[in-house]
Design a protein around this motif. Structure first.
Motif, PDB file in Angstrom:
ATOM      1  N   PRO A  34       4.662  -7.056 -11.339  1.00 51.20           N
ATOM      2  CA  PRO A  34       6.119  -7.094 -11.533  1.00 51.20           C
ATOM      3  C   PRO A  34       6.811  -5.833 -10.989  1.00 51.20           C
ATOM      4  O   PRO A  34       7.893  -5.917 -10.407  1.00 51.20           O
ATOM      5  CB  PRO A  34       6.274  -7.204 -13.057  1.00 51.20           C
ATOM      6  N   GLU A  35       6.167  -4.674 -11.178  1.00 50.80           N
ATOM      7  CA  GLU A  35       6.750  -3.434 -10.655  1.00 50.80           C
ATOM      8  C   GLU A  35       6.790  -3.447  -9.135  1.00 50.80           C
ATOM      9  O   GLU A  35       7.781  -3.034  -8.511  1.00 50.80           O
ATOM     10  CB  GLU A  35       5.940  -2.222 -11.147  1.00 50.80           C
ATOM     11  N   MET A  36       5.706  -3.914  -8.528  1.00 49.12           N
ATOM     12  CA  MET A  36       5.666  -3.999  -7.061  1.00 49.12           C
ATOM     13  C   MET A  36       6.743  -4.949  -6.547  1.00 49.12           C
ATOM     14  O   MET A  36       7.458  -4.644  -5.584  1.00 49.12           O
ATOM     15  CB  MET A  36       4.288  -4.500  -6.593  1.00 49.12           C
ATOM     16  N   GLU A  79       2.458  10.564  -7.239  1.00 44.03           N
ATOM     17  CA  GLU A  79       3.160  10.370  -8.510  1.00 44.03           C
ATOM     18  C   GLU A  79       2.976   8.954  -9.053  1.00 44.03           C
ATOM     19  O   GLU A  79       2.998   8.723 -10.257  1.00 44.03           O
ATOM     20  CB  GLU A  79       4.657  10.656  -8.350  1.00 44.03           C
ATOM     21  N   THR A  80       2.831   7.988  -8.161  1.00 42.30           N
ATOM     22  CA  THR A  80       2.688   6.583  -8.552  1.00 42.30           C
ATOM     23  C   THR A  80       1.308   6.100  -8.136  1.00 42.30           C
ATOM     24  O   THR A  80       1.105   5.626  -7.026  1.00 42.30           O
ATOM     25  CB  THR A  80       3.769   5.714  -7.876  1.00 42.30           C
ATOM     26  N   ARG A  81       0.348   6.211  -9.064  1.00 46.43           N
ATOM     27  CA  ARG A  81      -1.033   5.883  -8.710  1.00 46.43           C
ATOM     28  C   ARG A  81      -1.471   4.517  -9.234  1.00 46.43           C
ATOM     29  O   ARG A  81      -2.502   4.000  -8.820  1.00 46.43           O
ATOM     30  CB  ARG A  81      -1.968   6.985  -9.222  1.00 46.43           C
ATOM     31  N   THR A  82      -0.696   3.972 -10.173  1.00 48.85           N
ATOM     32  CA  THR A  82      -0.976   2.616 -10.659  1.00 48.85           C
ATOM     33  C   THR A  82       0.330   1.823 -10.736  1.00 48.85           C
ATOM     34  O   THR A  82       1.383   2.396 -11.060  1.00 48.85           O
ATOM     35  CB  THR A  82      -1.637   2.629 -12.050  1.00 48.85           C
ATOM     36  N   LEU A 130      -5.149   2.093  -5.660  1.00 48.70           N
ATOM     37  CA  LEU A 130      -5.799   2.041  -4.352  1.00 48.70           C
ATOM     38  C   LEU A 130      -7.313   2.008  -4.516  1.00 48.70           C
ATOM     39  O   LEU A 130      -7.870   2.647  -5.410  1.00 48.70           O
ATOM     40  CB  LEU A 130      -5.405   3.263  -3.509  1.00 48.70           C
ATOM     41  N   GLY A 131      -7.985   1.282  -3.620  1.00 41.16           N
ATOM     42  CA  GLY A 131      -9.434   1.131  -3.703  1.00 41.16           C
ATOM     43  C   GLY A 131     -10.188   2.293  -3.071  1.00 41.16           C
ATOM     44  O   GLY A 131      -9.642   3.098  -2.325  1.00 41.16           O
ATOM     45  N   TYR A 132     -11.485   2.338  -3.355  1.00 43.06           N
ATOM     46  CA  TYR A 132     -12.324   3.446  -2.888  1.00 43.06           C
ATOM     47  C   TYR A 132     -12.585   3.404  -1.385  1.00 43.06           C
ATOM     48  O   TYR A 132     -13.078   4.377  -0.817  1.00 43.06           O
ATOM     49  CB  TYR A 132     -13.656   3.438  -3.644  1.00 43.06           C
ATOM     50  N   LEU A 192       0.823  -1.212   0.000  1.00 37.77           N
ATOM     51  CA  LEU A 192       0.000   0.000   0.000  1.00 37.77           C
ATOM     52  C   LEU A 192       0.856   1.260   0.000  1.00 37.77           C
ATOM     53  O   LEU A 192       0.513   2.257  -0.630  1.00 37.77           O
ATOM     54  CB  LEU A 192      -0.926   0.010   1.219  1.00 37.77           C
ATOM     55  N   GLU A 193       1.975   1.204   0.691  1.00 35.26           N
ATOM     56  CA  GLU A 193       2.856   2.373   0.800  1.00 35.26           C
ATOM     57  C   GLU A 193       3.608   2.682  -0.495  1.00 35.26           C
ATOM     58  O   GLU A 193       4.233   3.738  -0.612  1.00 35.26           O
ATOM     59  CB  GLU A 193       3.852   2.176   1.947  1.00 35.26           C
TER      60      GLU A 193
END
Length: 243
Positions: free
Chosen positions: A23-25, A16-19, A59-61, A10-11
């Motif tokens: 693999p990136e995570m 700047e990084t919203r998606t 991130l979810g609603y 989550l952190e």
């Protein structure tokens, strides 16, 4: 440890990084993709993560709901206290936190400078909304209908020679405040008292309060306006970052 790894995912998200893709995570966390997928499954089930587009997550609603809960529980005077103490220490003047209430303004908190001044700054004190930097920093952002109602109801009274009694003059003055982002007053309500004020907005740009410093005109006039405004702006930003 599993909960800690989940929180680390989550952190990874910020303005700047919203998606992010899995693999990136995994690369950022230096974890196997299989491990990230396992944590992501739980986050998706609980609504903390949504699949923004195929293979990309955001991130979810549910965070909107949590943010509203936090905002409801914010104690503005407590949040503002440190910034106000620093403002008073930096400027040497009394700092005042004001909120609008029923065509008036109410003092939520103040940090005295140690130098007595003839101005109402005790917690709970009700003051006019049409005079003084603290109040006008609010009035400038409350909307034209509020300004008109104050004048139509006849609540505007002459306190000193500097009190603005004309509606058109007040409109022009409030527009100037909005352009500058701050306001200055000199003996508008209390003779011999000068003040600088700024509005405080929440994350939705909704007006919540004003922050000001006030002191004797003779003393405040000897200080550099730019330094006062910078100190006031710093304090306001600290408060806004917490609300």
């Amino acid at each position: 440890m599993s909960a800690e790894k989940t929180l680390e995912i989550l952190e990874l998200f910020d303005f700047e990084t919203r998606t992010l893709s899995v693999p990136e995570m995994a690369a950022k966390l230096q974890q196997p993709q299989s491990s990230v997928y396992r944590h992501m499954r739980v986050l998706k089930e609980k609504g903390y993560i949504i699949e923004y587009s195929p293979g990309l997550y955001s991130l979810g609603y549910i965070f909107l709901k949590l943010a509203k809960i936090v905002k409801m529980d914010i104690n503005l005077p407590a949040v503002a206290q440190d910034a106000m103490r620093e403002l008073t220490r930096t400027t040497g003047e009394t700092s005042i936190l004001l909120v609008p209430s029923n065509l008036q303004a109410v003092c939520l908190a103040s940090v005295p400078s140690g130098h007595p001044i003839k101005v109402s700054s005790e917690q709970g004190t009700i003051v006019p909304l049409y005079g003084g930097a603290s109040s006008k920093a609010l009035l400038a952002y409350l909307g034209e209908h509020v300004v008109e109602e104050i004048f139509k109801k006849g609540t505007v009274q002459k306190h000193t020679e500097q009190t603005i009694l004309n509606l058109e003059e007040m409109r022009d003055h409030l527009e100037e405040i909005r352009q500058k982002g701050y306001t200055y007053s000199d003996s508008e309500i209390d003779e011999g008292v000068a003040a600088y004020g700024m509005p405080i907005f929440d994350s939705d740009r909704k007006l919540v309060a004003s922050l000001s410093i006030a002191g004797p005109k003779d003393r405040l006039g000897k200080k550099k306006t730019e330094e006062i405004i910078n100190a006031l702006k710093t304090a306001v930003e600290k408060i806004q970052n917490q609300i």
